[in-house]
Scaffold this motif. Sequence first.
Motif, short mmCIF file in Angstrom:
data_model
loop_
_atom_site.label_atom_id
_atom_site.label_comp_id
_atom_site.label_asym_id
_atom_site.label_seq_id
_atom_site.Cartn_x
_atom_site.Cartn_y
_atom_site.Cartn_z
N SER A 373 11.90 3.34 104.09
CA SER A 373 13.33 3.26 104.30
C SER A 373 13.81 4.33 105.27
CB SER A 373 14.08 3.33 102.96
OG SER A 373 13.55 4.33 102.17
N GLU A 374 14.97 4.06 105.84
CA GLU A 374 15.62 4.95 106.82
C GLU A 374 14.69 5.31 107.98
OE1 GLU A 374 18.17 8.04 105.05
OE2 GLU A 374 17.76 7.03 103.15
N VAL A 375 13.87 4.37 108.34
CA VAL A 375 13.00 4.56 109.51
C VAL A 375 13.77 4.11 110.74
CG1 VAL A 375 10.89 3.67 110.64
CG2 VAL A 375 10.89 4.23 108.18
N ASN A 376 13.58 4.79 111.84
CA ASN A 376 14.18 4.31 113.08
C ASN A 376 13.06 3.97 114.06
OD1 ASN A 376 16.70 3.88 114.69
ND2 ASN A 376 15.55 5.23 116.05
N VAL A 377 13.00 2.73 114.46
CA VAL A 377 11.99 2.30 115.43
C VAL A 377 12.72 2.14 116.76
CG1 VAL A 377 10.34 0.48 116.02
CG2 VAL A 377 10.63 1.16 113.62
N GLY A 378 12.29 2.92 117.75
CA GLY A 378 12.97 2.91 119.05
C GLY A 378 12.74 1.63 119.83
N ALA A 379 13.23 1.62 121.05
CA ALA A 379 13.11 0.42 121.87
C ALA A 379 11.67 0.22 122.33
CB ALA A 379 14.03 0.54 123.09
N GLY A 380 11.23 -0.99 122.36
CA GLY A 380 9.93 -1.32 122.95
C GLY A 380 8.74 -0.79 122.19
N VAL A 381 8.83 -0.75 120.88
CA VAL A 381 7.70 -0.28 120.07
C VAL A 381 6.86 -1.48 119.65
CG1 VAL A 381 7.06 0.78 117.86
CG2 VAL A 381 8.89 1.78 119.27
N ILE A 382 5.54 -1.31 119.74
CA ILE A 382 4.65 -2.41 119.38
C ILE A 382 3.67 -1.95 118.31
CG2 ILE A 382 2.91 -4.05 120.25
CD1 ILE A 382 5.51 -4.34 121.76
N THR A 383 3.54 -2.72 117.24
CA THR A 383 2.42 -2.50 116.33
C THR A 383 1.30 -3.39 116.85
OG1 THR A 383 3.20 -4.26 114.88
CG2 THR A 383 3.87 -2.04 114.30
N CYS A 384 0.18 -2.75 117.22
CA CYS A 384 -0.95 -3.51 117.79
C CYS A 384 -1.81 -3.91 116.60
CB CYS A 384 -1.73 -2.64 118.76
SG CYS A 384 -0.66 -1.86 119.99
N ASN A 385 -1.59 -5.10 116.10
CA ASN A 385 -2.20 -5.48 114.82
C ASN A 385 -3.45 -6.34 114.98
OD1 ASN A 385 -0.59 -7.56 115.87
ND2 ASN A 385 -0.34 -8.50 113.86
N TYR A 386 -3.79 -6.69 116.21
CA TYR A 386 -4.84 -7.69 116.42
C TYR A 386 -5.80 -7.22 117.50
CZ TYR A 386 -6.68 -12.46 117.15
OH TYR A 386 -7.47 -13.57 117.25
N ASP A 387 -7.09 -7.21 117.18
CA ASP A 387 -8.06 -6.78 118.20
C ASP A 387 -8.79 -7.98 118.79
OD1 ASP A 387 -9.73 -7.61 116.18
OD2 ASP A 387 -10.67 -5.65 115.83
N GLY A 388 -8.26 -9.14 118.60
CA GLY A 388 -8.89 -10.35 119.13
C GLY A 388 -9.77 -11.03 118.11
N ILE A 389 -10.08 -10.30 117.03
CA ILE A 389 -10.94 -10.87 115.98
C ILE A 389 -10.22 -10.78 114.63
CG2 ILE A 389 -13.18 -10.75 114.80
CD1 ILE A 389 -14.12 -9.22 117.45
N ASN A 390 -9.82 -9.56 114.29
CA ASN A 390 -9.18 -9.35 112.99
C ASN A 390 -7.76 -8.81 113.15
OD1 ASN A 390 -11.37 -10.06 111.17
ND2 ASN A 390 -12.41 -8.29 112.10
N LYS A 391 -7.00 -8.95 112.06
CA LYS A 391 -5.64 -8.39 112.02
C LYS A 391 -5.68 -7.15 111.12
CE LYS A 391 -3.34 -11.94 113.97
NZ LYS A 391 -2.96 -13.28 113.53
N TYR A 392 -4.93 -6.13 111.48
CA TYR A 392 -4.93 -4.88 110.72
C TYR A 392 -3.51 -4.46 110.38
CZ TYR A 392 -9.68 -4.74 112.52
OH TYR A 392 -10.97 -5.06 112.83
N LYS A 393 -3.43 -3.58 109.38
CA LYS A 393 -2.12 -3.21 108.85
C LYS A 393 -1.62 -1.87 109.38
CE LYS A 393 0.24 -2.54 104.49
NZ LYS A 393 0.16 -2.51 103.03
N THR A 394 -0.33 -1.80 109.60
CA THR A 394 0.33 -0.55 109.96
C THR A 394 1.20 -0.14 108.79
OG1 THR A 394 0.40 -1.20 112.29
CG2 THR A 394 1.94 0.53 111.60
N THR A 395 1.07 1.16 108.39
CA THR A 395 1.91 1.64 107.29
C THR A 395 2.77 2.79 107.82
OG1 THR A 395 0.13 1.08 105.77
CG2 THR A 395 1.87 2.51 104.91
N ILE A 396 4.05 2.67 107.59
CA ILE A 396 4.99 3.69 108.07
C ILE A 396 5.80 4.17 106.88
CG2 ILE A 396 6.95 4.14 109.61
CD1 ILE A 396 5.89 1.92 111.45
N GLY A 397 5.82 5.50 106.66
CA GLY A 397 6.52 6.06 105.48
C GLY A 397 8.03 6.06 105.67
N ASN A 398 8.71 6.82 104.79
CA ASN A 398 10.17 6.90 104.86
C ASN A 398 10.61 7.87 105.96
OD1 ASN A 398 10.41 5.21 102.57
ND2 ASN A 398 10.01 6.97 101.24
N ARG A 399 11.78 7.61 106.50
CA ARG A 399 12.44 8.50 107.47
C ARG A 399 11.59 8.80 108.71
NH1 ARG A 399 12.87 10.06 102.49
NH2 ARG A 399 11.12 11.48 102.77
#
Length: 458
Positions: A373-399
Amino acid sequence: MALQIVILAAGQGKRMHSDLPKVLHCLAGKPLLEHVIHTALSLTPQTPSIIVYGHLGHQVHAALSHYHTHWIEQKEQLGTGHAVQQSLSKISDDDRVLILYADVPLISIATLKKFIHDTPEKDVGLLTTFLADPSGYGRIQRDAKKQVTHIIEEKEASAKEKTINEINTGIYLLPASYLKKWLPQLQADNAQAEYYLTDIIKFAVEEKIHIHTSEVTVAEEVLGVNDRAQLAHLERYYQEKMAEQFMRQGVTLADPRRIDIRGEVTIGRDVSIDVNVILEGRVIIGDGCIIGPHTILRNTVLGKGVEIKANSVLDGAEVGAECMIGPFARLRPGTILAEQVHVGNFVEIKNSELGNKTKVNHLSYVGDSEVGSEVNVGAGVITCNYDGINKYKTTIGNRVQVGSDSTLVAPVTLHDDVYVASATTVRHDVPKGALVYNAREEKVREGWTEGHRKKGGK
Ligand code: UD1
Ligand code: CA
């Protein structure tokens, strides 16, 4: 007498000019036949209806075989009478049979209940209506005492008979024993060389069996879909009816003619919906939501007081109270937003949970992520979740603050209160409260532009 419903769905639907069987064409996002199956289910929930299918039957069966119904194939489409005949082996002699048509999709439960209630058990019940333009339908011929004597198909009708405005809806209710006696006697000696179900009226008259007619007052309920213009006409009728129903329940529609409802939709009080909004599948909209123009909500739940701005597309999303979405936002399946989350323009979110008051306001992609919660994601941010084979998870905490133009290469965890400097590529987990940046030297060459332009001859 137990009620047995037979739905005729085998016809080719030549006038649709389609590779898709007519009964699978959709009205309000649902195949024509499925509308009739739902109606039948609510009339006889315990007794499976019989569906007579045929033309491109494997497609029809595959699309709707999950319903608890009996499927009977009519191998050759030799007419409506022949179609009903195929079903007789499944019907017991002391049943009462209600015949419905897959191409007459909007017959209401209330009308059918009244028809069943009003028709004496030993009569042949016939549902009719009056049309200003009856062309294409079978006409009801009556004698001086107003008793039905005959149904004349359009192709057999004389110019005078064509002026009869009372038409056969094709919906009948009669004892199965009559059908078992009469249908084997049908002759295909008519203009279309088909076994007409309408000829049962002739047998009833001969045997002095009373024909009870019920009149449908709302013609749209019994209009058939034989071509795409008729389909579009019924679609509009259905949509206007839905819009009216929602307005009566306390929903403000900017223009009741510019909303399309294609599913099971629940809308709370004081919801305001702008023009050209499409609601598809299972959609729930909480009290006080504001839905901007050109928005699509598919299989989505909105909590109270959510605001969706123009041109947003939400599919398979759960949006908590007082979130602000769009304009031009895309929420894909598995998006779960807590309360007061902001998702702004050109942001795509997929299979991710975002906590209270988190903001992703501009041009970002968040996929397979868990964001506090209360996270601020700026403009043009990408979670790169895919390496062409598998998908992976991004974890972002509070604030956590994620600076603009950063890429988070999953799998990766940013713990609470992390600060990501702008244009950082984060490849490794970042501990609580840390700053993460990529060391890059910034160099300035004074006067460079002038020299560059001279080289280029400008
Ligand atoms: C039929 C009636 C007409 C009535 C109209 C109402 C006959 C002869 N005519 O005409 O009096 O006004 O419906 O909409 O009954 N079907 C089969 N197998 C077949 C032929 C048709 O299952 O061999 C099914 C179709 O899929 C459709 C229904 O029966 O659901 C009606 O057939 P259609 O050819 O559309 O009949 P209409 O010409 O509309
Ligand atoms: Ca028809």
